[in-house]
Design a protein around this motif. Structure first.
Motif, mmCIF file in Angstrom:
data_model
loop_
_atom_site.group_PDB
_atom_site.id
_atom_site.type_symbol
_atom_site.label_atom_id
_atom_site.label_comp_id
_atom_site.label_asym_id
_atom_site.label_seq_id
_atom_site.Cartn_x
_atom_site.Cartn_y
_atom_site.Cartn_z
ATOM 1 N N MET A 40 47.444 31.739 40.477
ATOM 2 C CA MET A 40 48.268 30.906 39.600
ATOM 3 C C MET A 40 49.378 30.220 40.378
ATOM 4 O O MET A 40 49.984 30.819 41.258
ATOM 5 C CB MET A 40 48.869 31.809 38.520
ATOM 6 N N LYS A 41 49.629 28.954 40.035
ATOM 7 C CA LYS A 41 50.803 28.209 40.507
ATOM 8 C C LYS A 41 51.535 27.738 39.262
ATOM 9 O O LYS A 41 50.913 27.264 38.318
ATOM 10 C CB LYS A 41 50.380 27.003 41.345
ATOM 11 N N ARG A 42 52.863 27.884 39.268
ATOM 12 C CA ARG A 42 53.623 27.491 38.085
ATOM 13 C C ARG A 42 55.019 27.015 38.453
ATOM 14 O O ARG A 42 55.589 27.408 39.468
ATOM 15 C CB ARG A 42 53.680 28.623 37.080
ATOM 16 N N ILE A 43 55.545 26.170 37.584
ATOM 17 C CA ILE A 43 56.903 25.653 37.704
ATOM 18 C C ILE A 43 57.559 25.832 36.337
ATOM 19 O O ILE A 43 56.956 25.513 35.311
ATOM 20 C CB ILE A 43 56.900 24.152 38.064
ATOM 21 N N TYR A 44 58.779 26.343 36.335
ATOM 22 C CA TYR A 44 59.518 26.474 35.090
ATOM 23 C C TYR A 44 61.008 26.427 35.385
ATOM 24 O O TYR A 44 61.432 26.544 36.537
ATOM 25 C CB TYR A 44 59.143 27.754 34.332
ATOM 26 N N THR A 54 53.828 31.024 43.222
ATOM 27 C CA THR A 54 52.390 31.171 43.422
ATOM 28 C C THR A 54 52.106 32.660 43.483
ATOM 29 O O THR A 54 52.826 33.402 44.151
ATOM 30 C CB THR A 54 51.953 30.518 44.750
ATOM 31 N N ASN A 55 51.076 33.112 42.741
ATOM 32 C CA ASN A 55 50.719 34.524 42.833
ATOM 33 C C ASN A 55 49.258 34.741 42.501
ATOM 34 O O ASN A 55 48.557 33.852 42.043
ATOM 35 C CB ASN A 55 51.625 35.394 41.955
ATOM 36 N N SER A 56 48.821 35.937 42.751
ATOM 37 C CA SER A 56 47.460 36.365 42.460
ATOM 38 C C SER A 56 47.562 37.710 41.751
ATOM 39 O O SER A 56 48.052 38.675 42.331
ATOM 40 C CB SER A 56 46.670 36.482 43.763
ATOM 41 N N ASN A 90 33.980 29.194 40.052
ATOM 42 C CA ASN A 90 35.233 29.777 39.578
ATOM 43 C C ASN A 90 35.853 28.865 38.530
ATOM 44 O O ASN A 90 35.755 27.641 38.618
ATOM 45 C CB ASN A 90 36.206 29.982 40.741
ATOM 46 N N LYS A 91 36.497 29.445 37.543
ATOM 47 C CA LYS A 91 37.023 28.683 36.408
ATOM 48 C C LYS A 91 38.481 28.300 36.632
ATOM 49 O O LYS A 91 39.314 29.143 36.926
ATOM 50 C CB LYS A 91 36.915 29.491 35.119
ATOM 51 N N THR A 92 38.780 27.010 36.478
ATOM 52 C CA THR A 92 40.151 26.526 36.590
ATOM 53 C C THR A 92 40.718 26.295 35.191
ATOM 54 O O THR A 92 39.975 26.145 34.219
ATOM 55 C CB THR A 92 40.217 25.218 37.386
ATOM 56 N N PHE A 93 42.033 26.271 35.103
ATOM 57 C CA PHE A 93 42.695 26.009 33.835
ATOM 58 C C PHE A 93 44.111 25.518 34.107
ATOM 59 O O PHE A 93 44.661 25.705 35.193
ATOM 60 C CB PHE A 93 42.723 27.259 32.945
ATOM 61 N N SER A 94 44.682 24.852 33.119
ATOM 62 C CA SER A 94 46.072 24.413 33.212
ATOM 63 C C SER A 94 46.770 24.788 31.913
ATOM 64 O O SER A 94 46.131 24.926 30.867
ATOM 65 C CB SER A 94 46.158 22.905 33.446
ATOM 66 N N SER A 95 48.081 24.983 32.008
ATOM 67 C CA SER A 95 48.835 25.341 30.809
ATOM 68 C C SER A 95 50.190 24.646 30.804
ATOM 69 O O SER A 95 50.759 24.356 31.862
ATOM 70 C CB SER A 95 49.028 26.860 30.712
ATOM 71 N N ASP A 96 50.670 24.359 29.619
ATOM 72 C CA ASP A 96 52.033 23.886 29.449
ATOM 73 C C ASP A 96 52.595 24.523 28.194
ATOM 74 O O ASP A 96 51.858 24.819 27.253
ATOM 75 C CB ASP A 96 52.113 22.356 29.400
ATOM 76 N N ASN A 97 53.894 24.770 28.219
ATOM 77 C CA ASN A 97 54.489 25.587 27.182
ATOM 78 C C ASN A 97 55.999 25.372 27.207
ATOM 79 O O ASN A 97 56.555 24.989 28.235
ATOM 80 C CB ASN A 97 54.120 27.045 27.495
ATOM 81 N N VAL A 98 56.656 25.633 26.081
ATOM 82 C CA VAL A 98 58.118 25.643 26.071
ATOM 83 C C VAL A 98 58.611 26.776 25.179
ATOM 84 O O VAL A 98 58.090 26.991 24.087
ATOM 85 C CB VAL A 98 58.722 24.283 25.637
ATOM 86 N N SER A 112 48.999 25.998 36.616
ATOM 87 C CA SER A 112 47.562 25.818 36.817
ATOM 88 C C SER A 112 47.034 27.067 37.492
ATOM 89 O O SER A 112 47.771 27.765 38.194
ATOM 90 C CB SER A 112 47.277 24.586 37.670
ATOM 91 N N GLY A 113 45.769 27.353 37.261
ATOM 92 C CA GLY A 113 45.228 28.573 37.823
ATOM 93 C C GLY A 113 43.730 28.525 38.001
ATOM 94 O O GLY A 113 43.052 27.597 37.551
#
Length: 148
Positions: A40-44, A54-56, A90-98, A112-113
């Motif tokens: 996973m990579k994320r920004i918040y 970034t983590n696994s 391998n399956k990719t995905f993206s997310s957005d949230n507040v 994204s992950g």
């Protein structure tokens, strides 16, 4: 569960509030109940600072939800987009949230992950990291998208 393989992509929309008492809760996701590897990579951020990570892990963080410490009746909303969920890669995905709690604090989230597994996705589980369940009136809706 029992997600049919008749679509090209999936999109999960959610509005959540957990029963935790941390001031926020982490929304976790697993496909097919697998505790395999999720990269996973994320920004918040919270208005004062921004974080890039970034983590696994054995699950994926797809955002943050309000919990019982936040303003009453406030729910966090977001979505997860999963392209090619039936492919043999391998399956990719993206997310957005507040997370918004009707005060000066809000936490916008984009991530994204990759689920390191080639299985067809037939089950999606979302769960709180700190709480034990999502409160009444929390919702999650899954839509199948067909490429014509």
């Amino acid at each position: 569960t029992s997600i049919p393989s008749t679509y090209t992509d999936l999109c999960l929309f959610f509005s959540l509030r957990s029963n935790g008492t941390n001031g926020y809760d982490v929304i976790e996701l697993r496909f097919n109940n697998s505790s395999g590897t999720y990269n996973m990579k994320r920004i918040y951020g919270n208005g004062a600072s921004a974080v890039s990570e970034t983590n696994s892990l054995n699950r994926s963080n797809i955002g943050y939800s309000d919990d019982n410490v936040n303003t009453a009746s406030i729910f966090s909303s977001g979505r997860v987009y999963i392209p090619n969920y039936t492919s043999s890669i391998n399956k990719t995905f993206s997310s957005d949230n507040v997370l918004e709690n009707n005060s000066s604090t809000a936490i916008p989230f984009i991530g994204s992950g990759t689920w390191v597994d080639t299985s067809v996705i037939n089950q999606i589980t979302i769960f709180p990291e700190y709480g034990t369940l999502y409160n009444q009136y929390s919702t999650a809706s899954l839509y199948g998208i067909k490429n014509s």
